[in-house]
Design a protein around this motif. Structure first.
Motif, PDB file in Angstrom:
ATOM      1  N   ALA A   1     -16.988   0.222  -1.318  1.00  0.00           N
ATOM      2  CA  ALA A   1     -17.227  -0.068   0.093  1.00  0.00           C
ATOM      3  C   ALA A   1     -16.005  -0.710   0.714  1.00  0.00           C
ATOM      4  CB  ALA A   1     -18.414  -1.005   0.211  1.00  0.00           C
TER       5      ALA A   1
ATOM      6  N   GLY B   1     -14.346  -2.145   4.629  1.00  0.00           N
ATOM      7  CA  GLY B   1     -14.835  -2.982   5.713  1.00  0.00           C
ATOM      8  C   GLY B   1     -15.844  -2.284   6.621  1.00  0.00           C
TER       9      GLY B   1
ATOM     10  N   ARG C   1      -8.925  -2.975  -0.922  1.00  0.00           N
ATOM     11  CA  ARG C   1      -8.571  -1.648  -1.432  1.00  0.00           C
ATOM     12  C   ARG C   1      -7.115  -1.667  -1.881  1.00  0.00           C
ATOM     13  NH1 ARG C   1      -8.478   1.973   2.769  1.00  0.00           N
ATOM     14  NH2 ARG C   1      -8.500   0.234   4.224  1.00  0.00           N
TER      15      ARG C   1
ATOM     16  N   ARG D   1      -0.457  -0.575   2.023  1.00  0.00           N
ATOM     17  CA  ARG D   1      -0.312  -1.430   3.202  1.00  0.00           C
ATOM     18  C   ARG D   1      -1.048  -2.776   3.062  1.00  0.00           C
ATOM     19  NH1 ARG D   1      -4.800  -2.880   6.499  1.00  0.00           N
ATOM     20  NH2 ARG D   1      -6.406  -1.279   6.539  1.00  0.00           N
ATOM     21  N   LYS D   2      -1.904  -2.897   2.029  1.00  0.00           N
ATOM     22  CA  LYS D   2      -2.572  -4.186   1.810  1.00  0.00           C
ATOM     23  C   LYS D   2      -1.632  -5.205   1.161  1.00  0.00           C
ATOM     24  CE  LYS D   2      -6.920  -3.351   3.211  1.00  0.00           C
ATOM     25  NZ  LYS D   2      -7.689  -4.176   4.153  1.00  0.00           N
TER      26      LYS D   2
ATOM     27  N   VAL E   1      -8.724  -7.910  -7.209  1.00  0.00           N
ATOM     28  CA  VAL E   1     -10.007  -7.191  -7.142  1.00  0.00           C
ATOM     29  C   VAL E   1      -9.857  -6.038  -6.157  1.00  0.00           C
ATOM     30  CG1 VAL E   1     -12.379  -7.376  -6.282  1.00  0.00           C
ATOM     31  CG2 VAL E   1     -11.457  -9.154  -7.781  1.00  0.00           C
ATOM     32  N   GLY E   2     -10.382  -4.864  -6.523  1.00  0.00           N
ATOM     33  CA  GLY E   2     -10.362  -3.722  -5.596  1.00  0.00           C
ATOM     34  C   GLY E   2      -9.869  -2.472  -6.295  1.00  0.00           C
TER      35      GLY E   2
ATOM     36  N   GLN F   1     -12.759  -2.667  -9.017  1.00  0.00           N
ATOM     37  CA  GLN F   1     -13.706  -2.983  -7.937  1.00  0.00           C
ATOM     38  C   GLN F   1     -14.818  -3.907  -8.422  1.00  0.00           C
ATOM     39  OE1 GLN F   1     -14.514   1.132  -6.773  1.00  0.00           O
ATOM     40  NE2 GLN F   1     -13.519   0.671  -4.849  1.00  0.00           N
ATOM     41  N   VAL F   2     -15.251  -4.763  -7.538  1.00  0.00           N
ATOM     42  CA  VAL F   2     -16.348  -5.697  -7.826  1.00  0.00           C
ATOM     43  C   VAL F   2     -17.370  -5.536  -6.706  1.00  0.00           C
ATOM     44  CG1 VAL F   2     -16.942  -8.153  -7.931  1.00  0.00           C
ATOM     45  CG2 VAL F   2     -14.864  -7.350  -9.053  1.00  0.00           C
TER      46      VAL F   2
ATOM     47  N   GLN G   1     -20.193  -6.268  -3.920  1.00  0.00           N
ATOM     48  CA  GLN G   1     -20.348  -7.378  -2.964  1.00  0.00           C
ATOM     49  C   GLN G   1     -21.177  -8.521  -3.550  1.00  0.00           C
ATOM     50  OE1 GLN G   1     -20.085  -7.696   1.087  1.00  0.00           O
ATOM     51  NE2 GLN G   1     -18.183  -7.328  -0.001  1.00  0.00           N
TER      52      GLN G   1
ATOM     53  N   LEU H   1     -19.148 -10.736  -5.730  1.00  0.00           N
ATOM     54  CA  LEU H   1     -17.900 -11.316  -5.205  1.00  0.00           C
ATOM     55  C   LEU H   1     -17.933 -12.833  -5.009  1.00  0.00           C
ATOM     56  CD1 LEU H   1     -16.171  -9.166  -2.452  1.00  0.00           C
ATOM     57  CD2 LEU H   1     -15.207 -10.018  -4.576  1.00  0.00           C
TER      58      LEU H   1
ATOM     59  N   ILE I   1     -11.997  -8.375   6.655  1.00  0.00           N
ATOM     60  CA  ILE I   1     -13.225  -9.150   6.411  1.00  0.00           C
ATOM     61  C   ILE I   1     -13.022 -10.161   5.278  1.00  0.00           C
ATOM     62  CG2 ILE I   1     -15.639  -8.949   5.616  1.00  0.00           C
ATOM     63  CD1 ILE I   1     -15.904  -6.376   7.107  1.00  0.00           C
ATOM     64  N   VAL I   2     -12.112  -9.850   4.349  1.00  0.00           N
ATOM     65  CA  VAL I   2     -11.994 -10.693   3.145  1.00  0.00           C
ATOM     66  C   VAL I   2     -11.720 -12.174   3.457  1.00  0.00           C
ATOM     67  CG1 VAL I   2     -10.602 -11.054   1.054  1.00  0.00           C
ATOM     68  CG2 VAL I   2     -11.478  -8.770   1.604  1.00  0.00           C
TER      69      VAL I   2
ATOM     70  N   GLU J   1     -14.926 -13.842   4.129  1.00  0.00           N
ATOM     71  CA  GLU J   1     -15.742 -14.058   2.923  1.00  0.00           C
ATOM     72  C   GLU J   1     -15.212 -15.260   2.148  1.00  0.00           C
ATOM     73  OE1 GLU J   1     -17.106  -9.361   2.484  1.00  0.00           O
ATOM     74  OE2 GLU J   1     -15.402 -10.063   1.335  1.00  0.00           O
TER      75      GLU J   1
HETATM   76  N1  UDP Z   1     -14.826  -5.178  -1.279  1.00  0.00           N
HETATM   77  C1  UDP Z   1     -15.766  -5.262  -2.299  1.00  0.00           C
HETATM   78  N2  UDP Z   1     -15.359  -5.001  -3.582  1.00  0.00           N
HETATM   79  C2  UDP Z   1     -14.074  -4.665  -3.897  1.00  0.00           C
HETATM   80  C3  UDP Z   1     -13.115  -4.603  -2.844  1.00  0.00           C
HETATM   81  C4  UDP Z   1     -13.530  -4.871  -1.549  1.00  0.00           C
HETATM   82  O1  UDP Z   1     -16.924  -5.568  -2.059  1.00  0.00           O
HETATM   83  O2  UDP Z   1     -13.792  -4.445  -5.062  1.00  0.00           O
HETATM   84  C5  UDP Z   1     -15.265  -5.469   0.099  1.00  0.00           C
HETATM   85  C6  UDP Z   1     -14.707  -6.790   0.588  1.00  0.00           C
HETATM   86  O3  UDP Z   1     -15.448  -7.855   0.073  1.00  0.00           O
HETATM   87  C7  UDP Z   1     -14.839  -6.612   2.105  1.00  0.00           C
HETATM   88  C8  UDP Z   1     -14.532  -5.135   2.269  1.00  0.00           C
HETATM   89  O4  UDP Z   1     -14.778  -4.513   0.999  1.00  0.00           O
HETATM   90  O5  UDP Z   1     -16.157  -6.885   2.534  1.00  0.00           O
HETATM   91  C9  UDP Z   1     -13.098  -4.877   2.683  1.00  0.00           C
HETATM   92  O6  UDP Z   1     -12.990  -5.129   4.035  1.00  0.00           O
HETATM   93  P1  UDP Z   1     -11.618  -5.451   4.754  1.00  0.00           P
HETATM   94  O7  UDP Z   1     -11.908  -5.509   6.211  1.00  0.00           O
HETATM   95  O8  UDP Z   1     -10.999  -6.686   4.171  1.00  0.00           O
HETATM   96  O9  UDP Z   1     -10.658  -4.229   4.382  1.00  0.00           O
HETATM   97  P2  UDP Z   1     -10.776  -2.633   4.608  1.00  0.00           P
HETATM   98  O10 UDP Z   1     -11.119  -2.054   3.274  1.00  0.00           O
HETATM   99  O11 UDP Z   1     -11.833  -2.352   5.636  1.00  0.00           O
HETATM  100  O12 UDP Z   1      -9.406  -2.230   5.063  1.00  0.00           O
END
Ligand code: UDP
Length: 415
Positions: A17, A19, A218, A222-223, A248-249, A284-285, A287, A290, A311-312, A315
């Protein structure tokens, strides 16, 4: 809600998942709790998915046939939008919504097309959240941007023709105005955070070192996760070898970490810089898992080149953990420098290391920033607050669309 590529079901069950999935799931659920009936339309990407799936009280997910019933990268979905719009029209002719909310530019294209077709006499208002803007992506990614060329003209057109546009941060609102979106149709409503799930109190994973830095997101270039790995080496130069970095991701669609080219790139970099023993790439982990990981961290780092919202850090703050963030996009709104975290210039590992050293050296500062972050999340970023602000923007948009701008006198009657 129309969310063509990002199903809210992914945010509930799985780990895959981003954002937008989280946003659509949480916003819809909060609107449902507030007594609204919400239907989320998304593309069927698996033949076994039922047509309609309950998501939460008052919220249903509808899978529409548009293109092959399999995973298709979002940048290849444009040809399937007419089929998606056909599905929307068929359902809205059965039950007409009061308002439509498009998520991401392609959902906006389909939503506006379908709304025009079902509403020849009475307007069906459409509100749009972009989640990301092609013009910003192109600026930072240049030729590496794989968006279809049509995005360049279709996306601003969605912004200009939608009855209302919800920007998630001030920076996005300014970008939208520059694209020709009328300023009076734009409302800034941030993304929210689940303040009941992400809490400071609760179990925390054990650390492998006295200090732990965490990166969540992710694994796309660019992250800027590579910048955080480099910052680990700079911290070692400053004499801090008592720190581990947990990453994580995933990069989406790759189930085995060893097959993920981005994981390999980060591991190679950590080896070259001599920090491989303290950099742990976790994958990946979910939600639900997390908060336990977030609570184990002394600080979370988000070092993107650019970030439409992010969103991170919310959180992290909700768990009482301070964040070091690049001062870009939504991060400049969501993290208050010196109050809930620290801002650093983008693409600057030295600045990341210096900010982390400041935090690692000062536990009272970490606690103060963490507590202020939690308080800010409770007051401004809970999904209930965000849903209430969104519903208010819906009402305003319905008034604008049905009665023209400035029809404030009937406000009470429509509530
Ligand atoms: N996330 C997650 N597990 C993972 C990596 C990301 O649940 O292994 C969730 C993270 O907690 C957040 C979302 O994915 O709720 C990522 O949102 P963000 O707006 O930071 O980045 P986007 O992926 O939309 O660019």
């Amino acid at each position: 809600m129309v969310s063509e590529h990002a199903s809210p079901l992914a945010a509930i069950g799985g780990v895959d998942a981003g954002g937008q999935n989280v946003h659509v799931a949480a916003l819809s659920s909060a609107l449902g709790r507030q007594g609204h009936e919400v239907t989320v339309y998304t593309r069927r990407d698996d033949p076994s998915l039922p047509a309609r799936v309950p998501l939460a009280p008052g919220v249903e997910v509808v899978h529409l046939d548009a293109g092959p019933a399999e995973r298709v990268p979002k940048d290849a979905l444009l040809p399937f939008l007419p089929a998606l719009a056909d599905g929307l029209v068929a359902d809205w002719e059965r039950v007409r919504p009061d308002i439509v909310h498009g998520h991401f530019w392609m959902s906006g294209v389909a939503a506006l097309d379908a709304a025009r077709r079902v509403a020849p006499l009475r307007p069906l208002p459409v509100v749009q959240t972009f989640h990301a803007l092609g013009v910003v992506k192109r600026r930072h990614q240049g030729a590496a941007d794989s968006s279809p060329a049509e995005r360049e003209h279709l996306e601003p057109e969605v912004g200009r023709t939608a009855d209302g546009v919800l920007a998630t941060c001030t920076d996005e609102a300014l970008e939208l105005v520059a694209l020709g979106v009328p300023g009076d149709s734009i409302t800034v409503v941030p993304c929210g955070v689940d303040t009941g799930r992400f809490l400071p109190a609760g179990p925390a994973e054990p650390k492998g070192q006295p200090h732990r830095i965490l990166s969540v997101g992710r694994l796309v270039q660019r992250k800027g996760v590579d910048l955080v790995v480099t910052a680990m080496a700079r911290l070692a130069d400053l004499g801090r070898t008592d720190v581990e970095l947990v990453v994580v991701g995933g990069s989406g669609g790759v189930s085995d970490l060893r097959d993920d080219p981005e994981v390999r790139r980060l591991e190679d970099l950590a080896r070259q810089l001599g920090v491989a023993d303290r950099v742990h790439i976790r994958g990946q982990v979910a939600q639900a898992e997390l908060p336990r990981v977030l609570r184990s961290a002394d600080a979370v780092v988000c070092a993107p080149w650019y970030e439409p919202f992010g969103i991170v850090p919310l959180e992290a703050a909700a768990c009482g953990v301070p964040a070091v963030v690049s001062a870009v996009g939504g991060l400049t709104d969501s993290v208050v420098h010196g109050e809930t975290g620290l801002h650093v210039p983008p693409r600057n590992p030295d600045a990341i290391a210096a900010a982390l050293a400041t935090l690692l050296d000062d536990e009272p500062l970490r606690r103060r920033l963490g507590a202020a972050g939690r308080a800010r999340m409770e007051s401004r970023y809970s999904w209930d607050r965000v849903a209430a602000d969104t519903a208010e923007a819906y009402r305003r948009t319905i008034r604008r669309a049905t009665q023209g701008v400035g029809a404030g006198t009937t406000e009470g009657a429509l509530r």
